[in-house]
Design a protein around this motif. Sequence first.
Motif, PDB file in Angstrom:
ATOM      1  N   GLU A  63     -17.245 -13.629 -90.114  1.00  0.00           N
ATOM      2  CA  GLU A  63     -17.393 -12.909 -91.382  1.00  0.00           C
ATOM      3  C   GLU A  63     -16.041 -12.407 -91.879  1.00  0.00           C
ATOM      4  OE1 GLU A  63     -19.066 -11.335 -94.774  1.00  0.00           O
ATOM      5  OE2 GLU A  63     -19.862 -12.802 -93.356  1.00  0.00           O
ATOM      6  N   MET A  64     -15.188 -11.945 -90.974  1.00  0.00           N
ATOM      7  CA  MET A  64     -13.837 -11.540 -91.359  1.00  0.00           C
ATOM      8  C   MET A  64     -13.082 -12.711 -91.983  1.00  0.00           C
ATOM      9  SD  MET A  64     -12.902  -9.278 -87.980  1.00  0.00           S
ATOM     10  CE  MET A  64     -11.173  -9.089 -88.352  1.00  0.00           C
ATOM     11  N   TYR A  65     -13.258 -13.886 -91.402  1.00  0.00           N
ATOM     12  CA  TYR A  65     -12.582 -15.075 -91.920  1.00  0.00           C
ATOM     13  C   TYR A  65     -13.130 -15.439 -93.305  1.00  0.00           C
ATOM     14  CZ  TYR A  65     -10.468 -19.674 -92.128  1.00  0.00           C
ATOM     15  OH  TYR A  65      -9.729 -20.757 -92.530  1.00  0.00           O
ATOM     16  N   GLY A 107      -9.913 -14.625 -79.268  1.00  0.00           N
ATOM     17  CA  GLY A 107     -10.836 -15.205 -78.299  1.00  0.00           C
ATOM     18  C   GLY A 107     -12.236 -15.463 -78.823  1.00  0.00           C
ATOM     19  N   SER A 108     -12.492 -15.104 -80.076  1.00  0.00           N
ATOM     20  CA  SER A 108     -13.813 -15.338 -80.641  1.00  0.00           C
ATOM     21  C   SER A 108     -13.940 -16.789 -81.104  1.00  0.00           C
ATOM     22  CB  SER A 108     -14.071 -14.401 -81.829  1.00  0.00           C
ATOM     23  OG  SER A 108     -14.152 -13.056 -81.391  1.00  0.00           O
ATOM     24  N   ARG A 109     -15.179 -17.256 -81.122  1.00  0.00           N
ATOM     25  CA  ARG A 109     -15.469 -18.625 -81.557  1.00  0.00           C
ATOM     26  C   ARG A 109     -16.223 -18.555 -82.877  1.00  0.00           C
ATOM     27  NH1 ARG A 109     -19.786 -21.934 -81.498  1.00  0.00           N
ATOM     28  NH2 ARG A 109     -21.050 -20.303 -80.525  1.00  0.00           N
ATOM     29  N   PHE A 110     -15.683 -19.221 -83.898  1.00  0.00           N
ATOM     30  CA  PHE A 110     -16.350 -19.202 -85.192  1.00  0.00           C
ATOM     31  C   PHE A 110     -17.747 -19.805 -85.064  1.00  0.00           C
ATOM     32  CE2 PHE A 110     -12.015 -19.373 -87.464  1.00  0.00           C
ATOM     33  CZ  PHE A 110     -11.965 -17.994 -87.512  1.00  0.00           C
ATOM     34  N   THR A 111     -18.690 -19.189 -85.762  1.00  0.00           N
ATOM     35  CA  THR A 111     -20.081 -19.645 -85.679  1.00  0.00           C
ATOM     36  C   THR A 111     -20.403 -20.708 -86.723  1.00  0.00           C
ATOM     37  OG1 THR A 111     -20.792 -17.829 -87.125  1.00  0.00           O
ATOM     38  CG2 THR A 111     -20.817 -17.425 -84.759  1.00  0.00           C
TER      39      THR A 111
END
Length: 216
Positions: A63-65, A107-111
Amino acid sequence: MSSERRAPLDRRRVADTALRLLNEVGLDGLTLRAIARELDVKAPALYWHFKDKQALLDEMATEMYRRMVAQGSPAPDDTWQERLLKANRSLRAALLAYRDGAKVFSGSRFTGTEHAEQMEDMLRLLTSAGFTLARATRAFNTTYLYTLGFVTEEQGVQPLPGERREGFDLAERARLMADHPLAAQAGRELFENYDQRFEEGLALLIAGIEARYGTP
């Protein structure tokens, strides 16, 4: 009885609520229970959408992206240097908008695959300028990692713009390190003037890419 109906509970609404709460409590205080309380639902309701906190962080980063790219499209006549500068400035601004924003992103993976369009555009620009795909990927990724690391350290000192964590008083630091005068004086280069230092570091990286890979 009120006829007002709440918006349906979905992944995006939960992520939006989590991002709003993030600025109040930080990443450590952001729990599924706290988010559920903010949404006025029971915590188990969130597990229908997110199996654990990391799954929620993945959606928050996505969501930030989305919000970052919604701010505008890059100019079609940008040079690759200009595009790297603009992309990383936008990323830093997006991360600084949230307390612990860089930690959420890291380290997060885009959904979803929204990021693929911007990545494709960046890689096309770099390869058109003469980079191999491998070098284009390294150039793009190295500047991205610089920005992510820079903002992580920046938010360790200033969690939000105008807010400074206890323990980063430069005069006190200089007093404690009086036996190491150069290290003491370096404090102003390490913990102040973040805007200027970010720009200079990014320029150094881009100059290094030019020197290492050459320019057409």
